[in-house]
Write a protein that holds these residues in place. Sequence first.
Motif, PDB file in Angstrom:
ATOM      1  N   UNK A   1      -0.005 -11.036 -19.475  1.00 40.86           N
ATOM      2  CA  UNK A   1      -0.224  -9.308 -19.645  1.00 40.86           C
ATOM      3  C   UNK A   1      -1.335  -8.968 -20.094  1.00 40.86           C
ATOM      4  N   UNK A   2      -1.849  -9.429 -21.082  1.00 34.32           N
ATOM      5  CA  UNK A   2      -2.997  -9.044 -22.128  1.00 34.32           C
ATOM      6  C   UNK A   2      -4.386  -9.015 -21.069  1.00 34.32           C
ATOM      7  N   UNK A   3      -4.229  -9.751 -19.993  1.00 34.12           N
ATOM      8  CA  UNK A   3      -5.513  -9.589 -19.075  1.00 34.12           C
ATOM      9  C   UNK A   3      -5.346  -8.524 -17.858  1.00 34.12           C
TER      10      UNK A   3
ATOM     11  N   UNK B   1       6.681 -14.442 -15.770  1.00 33.13           N
ATOM     12  CA  UNK B   1       7.512 -14.844 -16.707  1.00 33.13           C
ATOM     13  C   UNK B   1       8.205 -13.752 -17.654  1.00 33.13           C
ATOM     14  N   UNK B   2       7.327 -12.572 -17.706  1.00 32.74           N
ATOM     15  CA  UNK B   2       7.776 -11.459 -18.394  1.00 32.74           C
ATOM     16  C   UNK B   2       8.950 -10.794 -17.563  1.00 32.74           C
ATOM     17  N   UNK B   3       8.792 -10.531 -16.134  1.00 31.45           N
ATOM     18  CA  UNK B   3       9.675 -10.121 -15.223  1.00 31.45           C
ATOM     19  C   UNK B   3      11.069 -11.131 -15.312  1.00 31.45           C
ATOM     20  N   UNK B   4      10.828 -12.349 -15.290  1.00 33.53           N
ATOM     21  CA  UNK B   4      12.060 -13.362 -15.201  1.00 33.53           C
ATOM     22  C   UNK B   4      12.892 -12.965 -16.462  1.00 33.53           C
ATOM     23  N   UNK B   5      12.091 -13.028 -17.625  1.00 35.61           N
ATOM     24  CA  UNK B   5      12.842 -12.612 -18.748  1.00 35.61           C
ATOM     25  C   UNK B   5      13.416 -11.361 -18.996  1.00 35.61           C
TER      26      UNK B   5
ATOM     27  N   UNK C   1       2.171  -9.851 -24.767  1.00 33.37           N
ATOM     28  CA  UNK C   1       0.953 -10.105 -24.466  1.00 33.37           C
ATOM     29  C   UNK C   1       0.616 -11.556 -23.594  1.00 33.37           C
ATOM     30  N   UNK C   2       1.283 -12.562 -24.122  1.00 35.86           N
ATOM     31  CA  UNK C   2       1.127 -13.820 -23.702  1.00 35.86           C
ATOM     32  C   UNK C   2       2.083 -14.362 -22.439  1.00 35.86           C
ATOM     33  N   UNK C   3       2.738 -13.436 -22.197  1.00 33.68           N
ATOM     34  CA  UNK C   3       3.609 -13.879 -21.131  1.00 33.68           C
ATOM     35  C   UNK C   3       2.668 -13.769 -19.836  1.00 33.68           C
TER      36      UNK C   3
ATOM     37  N   UNK D   1      -2.426  -1.801 -14.073  1.00 36.07           N
ATOM     38  CA  UNK D   1      -1.758  -3.052 -13.774  1.00 36.07           C
ATOM     39  C   UNK D   1      -0.426  -3.069 -14.681  1.00 36.07           C
ATOM     40  N   UNK D   2      -0.397  -2.928 -15.885  1.00 35.60           N
ATOM     41  CA  UNK D   2       0.546  -2.859 -16.772  1.00 35.60           C
ATOM     42  C   UNK D   2       1.720  -1.843 -16.316  1.00 35.60           C
ATOM     43  N   UNK D   3       1.121  -0.603 -16.029  1.00 41.02           N
ATOM     44  CA  UNK D   3       2.090   0.391 -15.589  1.00 41.02           C
ATOM     45  C   UNK D   3       2.878  -0.065 -14.526  1.00 41.02           C
ATOM     46  N   UNK D   4       2.286  -0.820 -13.649  1.00 41.30           N
ATOM     47  CA  UNK D   4       3.016  -1.176 -12.329  1.00 41.30           C
ATOM     48  C   UNK D   4       3.952  -2.335 -12.798  1.00 41.30           C
ATOM     49  N   UNK D   5       3.362  -3.014 -13.607  1.00 45.96           N
ATOM     50  CA  UNK D   5       4.459  -4.189 -14.339  1.00 45.96           C
ATOM     51  C   UNK D   5       5.803  -3.466 -14.611  1.00 45.96           C
TER      52      UNK D   5
END
Length: 301
Positions: free
Chosen positions: A142-144, A104-108, A98-100, A149-153
């Motif tokens: 991510x938490x925001x 940065x999440x996709x980069x990870x 949630x804090x990414x 949007x999270x589904x699209x992420x």
Amino acid sequence: MTTWPSPSGIVVSARGLTKHYGDRAALNRIDLDLGRGVTGLLGRNGAGKTTLLRCLATAHDPDSGSLEVLGHDPTTAPGRARVRAQLGFLPQNPVFYPNFTAFTLLDYIAILKEVGGRRARHDEVRRVLDQVGLTDRRHTRVRRLSGGMRQRLGLAGALLGEPGLLLLDEPTIGLDPEQRIRFRDLVSEFAATRAVVLSTHQTEDVAAVCDRVVVLDEGLVVFADTPAALTDRARGRVWSLPERPSTGSTSWRSPDGRYRVLTPHGAEPPAGYGGIAEPLEPTLEDGYLLVTGSAEGTVAA
């Protein structure tokens, strides 16, 4: 084993594929070949759709039978590694840090997928963010993000690295109508040269984007053909009546106050009602209800 891409165009081949959870067969000796384009998986809850996707994604090993994905055997360690390198998977309930931020999440994820060096990896992250319409949210945590949007992420993560096979489990949950249209366009473009397996309860998504549809029921393949062929299973069996028939049919009230009636046996009007029955054009949903036996008195065909 064959090499990928196979001359036949087959991306997934299963023979006698079986998976049990305790005494229940989630997959019961299924035979299935899937090629390029979009294949829709339909079935009731517990029919085996998610289990099949997880076997294809190398998250589960089948109990018996043979399975080949992208020219490799995912039940062996070398085959599993090769499949994962060419695979994109969006599970039904993806879990994110949630804090990414979105970037940065996709980069990870791209690092875990071993997508190029830093510059190439960041270019790839920007590409998939643009594809799913999240470029303006790339620095948002991510938490925001909203559920859609999270589904699209999650879809962006699955698209990283240009996979040869894309597995999507209920991907349109939380998407508004405009986002669903964009999703359909994105999947159709992707599937022009590669393979997509789309598990969903939304028959309209299958009708809109799928070249082929596979219906699972109690771990068995009860239908595998085109969406048009599934719709044709209900031709001559769908009627409009001014009142609900008493027995022998599945029916529901339409917005115009009449009842849409699906008869499981033959092309005769619903029994037990003396009013005028008007024949209707069938839909994909009508065909699905018939092949799964969801229409009252129906035996799955």
